[in-house]
Design a protein around this motif. Structure first.
Motif, PDB file in Angstrom:
ATOM      1  N   GLU A  94       0.825  -1.205   0.000  1.00 50.79           N
ATOM      2  CA  GLU A  94       0.000   0.000   0.000  1.00 50.79           C
ATOM      3  C   GLU A  94       0.860   1.257   0.000  1.00 50.79           C
TER       4      GLU A  94
ATOM      5  N   LYS B 188       2.341   1.717  -3.442  1.00 52.68           N
ATOM      6  CA  LYS B 188       1.312   2.204  -4.369  1.00 52.68           C
ATOM      7  C   LYS B 188       1.059   3.696  -4.153  1.00 52.68           C
ATOM      8  N   ALA B 189       1.008   4.123  -2.893  1.00 53.60           N
ATOM      9  CA  ALA B 189       0.785   5.540  -2.593  1.00 53.60           C
ATOM     10  C   ALA B 189       1.961   6.386  -3.076  1.00 53.60           C
ATOM     11  N   THR B 190       3.171   5.860  -2.921  1.00 50.40           N
ATOM     12  CA  THR B 190       4.353   6.586  -3.385  1.00 50.40           C
ATOM     13  C   THR B 190       4.349   6.717  -4.906  1.00 50.40           C
ATOM     14  N   ALA B 191       3.991   5.639  -5.590  1.00 51.22           N
ATOM     15  CA  ALA B 191       3.926   5.678  -7.054  1.00 51.22           C
ATOM     16  C   ALA B 191       2.849   6.644  -7.526  1.00 51.22           C
ATOM     17  N   LYS B 192       1.722   6.665  -6.822  1.00 47.75           N
ATOM     18  CA  LYS B 192       0.630   7.578  -7.187  1.00 47.75           C
ATOM     19  C   LYS B 192       1.072   9.027  -7.006  1.00 47.75           C
ATOM     20  N   ALA B 193       1.747   9.301  -5.871  1.00 46.09           N
ATOM     21  CA  ALA B 193       2.220  10.659  -5.620  1.00 46.09           C
ATOM     22  C   ALA B 193       3.247  11.075  -6.667  1.00 46.09           C
TER      23      ALA B 193
ATOM     24  N   ALA C 123      -6.997  15.201 -10.047  1.00 44.74           N
ATOM     25  CA  ALA C 123      -7.039  13.916 -10.737  1.00 44.74           C
ATOM     26  C   ALA C 123      -8.408  13.273 -10.563  1.00 44.74           C
TER      27      ALA C 123
ATOM     28  N   LEU D  15       3.437   9.981  -9.785  1.00 45.04           N
ATOM     29  CA  LEU D  15       2.727  10.213 -11.043  1.00 45.04           C
ATOM     30  C   LEU D  15       2.011  11.554 -11.032  1.00 45.04           C
ATOM     31  N   LEU D  16       1.351  11.853  -9.917  1.00 48.31           N
ATOM     32  CA  LEU D  16       0.671  13.145  -9.817  1.00 48.31           C
ATOM     33  C   LEU D  16       1.680  14.285  -9.898  1.00 48.31           C
TER      34      LEU D  16
ATOM     35  N   ALA E 216      -4.221  15.413  -6.146  1.00 45.82           N
ATOM     36  CA  ALA E 216      -5.109  14.249  -6.109  1.00 45.82           C
ATOM     37  C   ALA E 216      -6.550  14.666  -6.362  1.00 45.82           C
TER      38      ALA E 216
END
Length: 69
Positions: A43, A46-51, A64, A53-54, A61
């Motif tokens: 988790e 995933k949060a690091t990858a999302k941040a 998005a 990408l943003l 967020a």
């Protein structure tokens, strides 16, 4: 180190029993703790990858979510 304690409650009789965990229960607790640590790491990744990408896209967020709604 003391063994973990298991609390059992019999709803029919109202009797509460506290006992030492068996070796099998202790092994299962270790497996469950390891699985929880793995899920937490996944988790966080995933949060690091999302941040990241943003950040690449230069949006928040909330922005998005607005684009995807």
């Amino acid at each position: 180190m003391t063994k973990p304690q298991i609390k059992e409650y019999n709803c029919e009789t109202g009797i509460e029993t506290i006992r030492d965990a068996t070796d099998a229960e202790i092994a299962q607790m270790a497996i469950d703790a390891e699985n929880a640590a793995i899920r937490k790491a996944e988790e966080e990744a995933k949060a690091t990858a999302k941040a990241a990408l943003l950040g690449k896209l230069g949006i928040t967020a909330e922005e998005a979510a607005l684009l995807l709604s």
